[in-house]
Motif scaffolding. Structure first.
Motif, mmCIF file in Angstrom:
data_model
loop_
_atom_site.group_PDB
_atom_site.id
_atom_site.type_symbol
_atom_site.label_atom_id
_atom_site.label_comp_id
_atom_site.label_asym_id
_atom_site.label_seq_id
_atom_site.Cartn_x
_atom_site.Cartn_y
_atom_site.Cartn_z
ATOM 1 N N TRP A 170 -40.331 -28.310 0.839
ATOM 2 C CA TRP A 170 -38.922 -27.167 0.229
ATOM 3 C C TRP A 170 -38.024 -28.299 0.094
ATOM 4 O O TRP A 170 -37.394 -29.568 -0.462
ATOM 5 N N TYR A 174 -35.797 -30.768 -2.029
ATOM 6 C CA TYR A 174 -34.188 -30.801 -1.770
ATOM 7 C C TYR A 174 -34.340 -32.200 -2.007
ATOM 8 O O TYR A 174 -33.377 -33.152 -2.762
ATOM 9 N N LEU A 190 -33.116 -19.584 -2.592
ATOM 10 C CA LEU A 190 -34.522 -19.846 -2.117
ATOM 11 C C LEU A 190 -34.675 -17.525 -2.032
ATOM 12 O O LEU A 190 -33.643 -16.959 -1.808
#
Length: 306
Positions: A170, A174, A190
């Motif tokens: 993640w 990101y 999320l």
């Protein structure tokens, strides 16, 4: 927002979401996809049954044959006054695209090491999706971006290697999208698998704008235990959404114990099977005061697209 320099459109949408949270719930509908079903199957059904359209349209970067059409649909929906959410059923990078390949294993620990074949495949796929999202950025389309969904389950490859590997992935996505590619149009959503809303998987507020969970139960309850489980992790730091559902929750049951910001009914049979959402109930729910439909967005305070 988690991104300190969001686009004006993303900031306006995020402010609007916060203005609704705890008072109203946005209606949402996922489309199957143009290549497999043709456009507007779900939306046409909702128009016939309810006379209304959902506030949020859900689209999916899953089939490469669909991706240009997905961007066209997202652009048109935004310009017509709706809200866009995108997910990505990411096929295992060393296997191939598609839903079935998203359930095949991929050596994520190896992929997190620079220079490995798995790492190169991972970044190839990330760059391809970033290219698609760049098109939407340049068209000034803000996106509720919900990648790596149902991560706390064990059916998609990004959830098969535990919370530490997931959180690293993640963070990698990101940072690549936000800092390297400048995708300032994304609101990061999320989504836990409702069977396992575990704080060990939380990447942190600095990379999350909205939190949620899903579970496909066969009733129209408000799913209060799942809402409370997510809120126990994120508190009041981000709004909480029902990021996928089958039966739509009864709006009369929503409130402080289940203040879902939006729901996102899954496509085809989850919407159109009377055992999931019978037409009379669907019409009544879409007409309720709690639920915001597309025709009500401007009155609710969403800025006009510009």
């Amino acid at each position: 927002m988690s991104n300190p320099r969001p686009s004006a459109q993303a900031r306006a949408l995020y402010d609007f979401l916060w203005s609704l949270y705890g008072r109203k719930t946005l209606t949402g509908q996922q489309e199957l996809g143009v290549a497999r079903a043709g456009p507007r199957v779900e939306l046409d059904y909702l128009a016939r049954v309810t006379g209304r359209q959902p506030a949020i349209l859900g689209l999916d970067y899953m089939d490469p044959r669909d991706n240009a059409a997905v961007n066209a649909r997202a652009t048109a929906w935004h310009r017509s006054g709706g809200i866009v959410t995108l997910c990505w059923h990411w096929g295992a990078p060393d296997v191939g695209t598609g839903y079935e390949n998203s359930k095949k294993d991929f050596d994520l620990p190896a992929a997190l090491k620079p220079g490995t074949p798995q790492n190169r495949a991972l970044h190839r796929d990330l760059d391809a999706i970033a290219d698609l999202l760049t098109v939407l950025r340049d068209r000034r389309v803000p996106v509720l971006w919900r990648p790596l969904h149902e991560f706390s389950g064990d059916w998609f490859w990004w959830g098969k290697h535990g919370p530490a590997a997931f959180k690293a992935l993640w963070a990698l996505m990101y940072d690549a999208f936000t800092r390297r590619r400048g995708l300032d149009n994304l609101i990061w959503v999320l989504g836990w698998a409702g069977q396992n809303v575990d704080p060990a998987w939380y990447p942190g507020r600095e990379r999350v704008d909205v939190a949620g969970a899903d579970i496909y139960v066969e009733d129209h309850g408000a799913l209060e235990p799942m809402f409370r489980a997510v809120k126990a992790i994120v508190g009041d730091s981000v709004p909480i959404c029902l990021h996928e559902n089958g039966p739509i929750p009864d709006p009369a049951l929503l409130g402080p114990q289940a203040d879902w910001l939006w729901f996102m009914t899954w496509h085809t049979r989850w919407l159109m099977d009377p055992g999931q959402n019978d037409p009379a109930r669907l019409e009544a729910y879409y007409g309720s005061g709690r639920y915001v439909t597309k025709d009500e967005l401007l009155a609710a305070g969403l800025p006009k697209p510009g």
